[in-house]
Scaffold this active site. Structure first.
Site, PDB file in Angstrom:
ATOM      1  N   SER A  11     -33.150   4.927  10.818  1.00 37.49           N
ATOM      2  CA  SER A  11     -32.792   5.970   9.842  1.00 37.49           C
ATOM      3  C   SER A  11     -31.309   6.310   9.891  1.00 37.49           C
ATOM      4  O   SER A  11     -30.917   7.462   9.725  1.00 37.49           O
ATOM      5  CB  SER A  11     -33.636   7.228  10.087  1.00 37.49           C
ATOM      6  OG  SER A  11     -35.005   6.952   9.932  1.00 37.49           O
ATOM      7  N   ASP A  34     -37.358   6.585  13.254  1.00 39.32           N
ATOM      8  CA  ASP A  34     -36.231   6.371  14.157  1.00 39.32           C
ATOM      9  C   ASP A  34     -36.607   6.916  15.529  1.00 39.32           C
ATOM     10  O   ASP A  34     -37.351   7.899  15.626  1.00 39.32           O
ATOM     11  CB  ASP A  34     -34.969   7.082  13.649  1.00 39.32           C
ATOM     12  CG  ASP A  34     -33.695   6.459  14.208  1.00 39.32           C
ATOM     13  OD1 ASP A  34     -32.990   5.758  13.452  1.00 39.32           O
ATOM     14  OD2 ASP A  34     -33.404   6.656  15.402  1.00 39.32           O
ATOM     15  N   ARG A  83     -21.926  -2.885  13.597  1.00 39.56           N
ATOM     16  CA  ARG A  83     -20.634  -3.424  14.042  1.00 39.56           C
ATOM     17  C   ARG A  83     -19.557  -2.348  14.050  1.00 39.56           C
ATOM     18  O   ARG A  83     -19.560  -1.439  13.243  1.00 39.56           O
ATOM     19  CB  ARG A  83     -20.181  -4.541  13.091  1.00 39.56           C
ATOM     20  CG  ARG A  83     -20.779  -5.871  13.404  1.00 39.56           C
ATOM     21  CD  ARG A  83     -19.937  -6.982  12.812  1.00 39.56           C
ATOM     22  NE  ARG A  83     -19.969  -7.033  11.359  1.00 39.56           N
ATOM     23  CZ  ARG A  83     -19.201  -7.830  10.632  1.00 39.56           C
ATOM     24  NH1 ARG A  83     -18.334  -8.625  11.216  1.00 39.56           N
ATOM     25  NH2 ARG A  83     -19.299  -7.851   9.320  1.00 39.56           N
ATOM     26  N   ARG A  89     -20.704 -10.068  14.091  1.00 39.75           N
ATOM     27  CA  ARG A  89     -22.143  -9.784  14.059  1.00 39.75           C
ATOM     28  C   ARG A  89     -22.817 -10.325  15.327  1.00 39.75           C
ATOM     29  O   ARG A  89     -23.764  -9.749  15.833  1.00 39.75           O
ATOM     30  CB  ARG A  89     -22.772 -10.416  12.813  1.00 39.75           C
ATOM     31  CG  ARG A  89     -22.308  -9.796  11.494  1.00 39.75           C
ATOM     32  CD  ARG A  89     -22.985 -10.463  10.296  1.00 39.75           C
ATOM     33  NE  ARG A  89     -22.559  -9.870   9.030  1.00 39.75           N
ATOM     34  CZ  ARG A  89     -21.543 -10.295   8.305  1.00 39.75           C
ATOM     35  NH1 ARG A  89     -20.811 -11.310   8.735  1.00 39.75           N
ATOM     36  NH2 ARG A  89     -21.243  -9.714   7.157  1.00 39.75           N
ATOM     37  N   THR A 120     -30.999  -6.039  10.253  1.00 41.57           N
ATOM     38  CA  THR A 120     -30.282  -5.943  11.532  1.00 41.57           C
ATOM     39  C   THR A 120     -29.500  -7.227  11.843  1.00 41.57           C
ATOM     40  O   THR A 120     -30.013  -8.331  11.664  1.00 41.57           O
ATOM     41  CB  THR A 120     -31.281  -5.659  12.664  1.00 41.57           C
ATOM     42  OG1 THR A 120     -32.018  -4.469  12.351  1.00 41.57           O
ATOM     43  CG2 THR A 120     -30.575  -5.473  13.992  1.00 41.57           C
ATOM     44  N   HIS A 176     -25.691 -15.598   7.671  1.00 41.06           N
ATOM     45  CA  HIS A 176     -24.983 -14.387   7.267  1.00 41.06           C
ATOM     46  C   HIS A 176     -23.877 -14.132   8.282  1.00 41.06           C
ATOM     47  O   HIS A 176     -24.009 -13.318   9.183  1.00 41.06           O
ATOM     48  CB  HIS A 176     -25.976 -13.224   7.221  1.00 41.06           C
ATOM     49  CG  HIS A 176     -25.385 -11.941   6.725  1.00 41.06           C
ATOM     50  ND1 HIS A 176     -24.711 -11.844   5.528  1.00 41.06           N
ATOM     51  CD2 HIS A 176     -25.380 -10.687   7.262  1.00 41.06           C
ATOM     52  CE1 HIS A 176     -24.326 -10.589   5.350  1.00 41.06           C
ATOM     53  NE2 HIS A 176     -24.714  -9.869   6.394  1.00 41.06           N
TER      54      HIS A 176
END
Length: 321
Positions: A11, A34, A83, A89, A120, A176
């Site tokens: 969250s 969360d 990050r 990442r 994530t 990614h």
């Protein structure tokens, strides 16, 4: 008829933005989860209080117990550490892998029939690990990357050509990260390939390469500007587009990190490729022809993802199954 149930696991900034967008689009009732008690409850209440002003009907609740996600139709996972400037990442691997193990167990127990979208980072390795930890069908667990990377590419192209973003189509393949592969040959302005626009004098090859590199660096550019976190508006919008395609059986052609079982010569890995997303999850993986240069770039990207997956196995040997 009961509304769909959307569970947002994490969250933070993306989680809160996801909840707001899902509410605005009336995709279903929303549970923010969360481990930091109070944050999901507070954000849920705040967004719910905007619903009379913005005119949407959805129940928003917050929780710090995985039991609250029970029976969710869609789970969007943003839990983990974002990050900070100077980090790649990949630097997040060890911390976020442990988070994925906990999240996977929670989804497996309470929402085994959900369509799971992982955000994530490092994305391709985390979605791979999440699928293994959860045991969910591979076509029901995907990573959000290509929609975001393609959106960034589309924006930069629209700004360069001074045309509407709606008239730009673009594809970004691969992992990614720094090795992602924005495909100029498969990207168009109102159906006109970028390669033709170079010949027409709209843009030089050199300028196009600069735009491609800015796309690769798109996330890092925002991290550098924010200094205390990473992007959240565009990632949230991208994940909501994927969730909507699933919930409404839209059969959207969207690039995402999907499980490959031989396509593109890749086995048992999650890599960004064009897919069809509908009520069956990832219903089809589209194999496009790549020329020599594109294939080399894609293979390099796959190699980078493979290295991250091996690093995950080094931390959690059970992933080798």
């Amino acid at each position: 008829m009961a509304r769909n149930k959307i569970a947002l696991i994490g969250s933070g900034m993306i989680g809160g933005t996801l909840a707001h967008l899902a509410g605005l689009k009336e995709l279903g009732d929303i549970v923010l989860f969360d481990i930091a008690d109070g944050i999901p409850q507070g954000k849920g209440l705040d967004i719910a209080q905007s619903s009379p002003v913005e005119g949407f009907d959805a129940t928003l609740t917050g929780a710090s117990d995985y039991a609250a996600i029970e029976g969710a139709d869609v789970c969007i996972v943003t839990a983990g550490v974002p990050r900070k400037p100077g980090m790649s990442r990949d630097d997040l691997l060890g911390i976020n892998l442990k988070v994925m193990e906990q999240v996977g167990a929670g989804i497996k127990k309470y929402a085994p029939n959900a369509f799971v979208i992982c955000i994530t980072n490092p994305l391709d390795a985390m979605v791979w690990a999440l699928q293994k930890f959860s045991g969910l069908p591979k076509n029901k667990v995907v990573g959000m990357a290509g929609v975001l990377d393609s959106s960034r590419f589309r924006l930069f192209l629209a700004q360069e050509f001074n045309v509407s973003v709606q008239d730009i189509t673009a594809f970004v393949l691969g992992g990614h990260g720094d090795t992602m592969v924005p495909l100029a040959r498969y990207s168009t302005v109102a159906g006109i390939p970028l390669t033709d626009l170079v010949q027409m004098g709209w843009v030089t090859k050199e300028r196009l390469e600069e735009i491609i590199q800015r796309t690769r660096d798109g996330g890092a550019e925002i991290v550098g500007l924010l200094k205390t976190g990473s992007a959240y508006y565009a990632p949230a919008a991208s994940a909501i587009e994927m969730a909507e395609a699933y919930l409404k059986d839209k059969k959207r052609v969207l690039p995402c990190a999907a499980h490959l079982s031989g396509q593109y010569g890749v086995k048992d890995m999650y890599v960004g490729v064009p897919t069809v997303i509908g009520a069956g999850g990832v219903e089809r993986i589209i194999e496009i022809d790549l020329n020599k240069g594109e294939k080399e770039a894609f293979d390099k990207s796959v190699g980078a993802v493979a290295g991250l997956c091996e690093a995950c196995i080094g931390i959690a040997p059970s992933l080798k199954q």
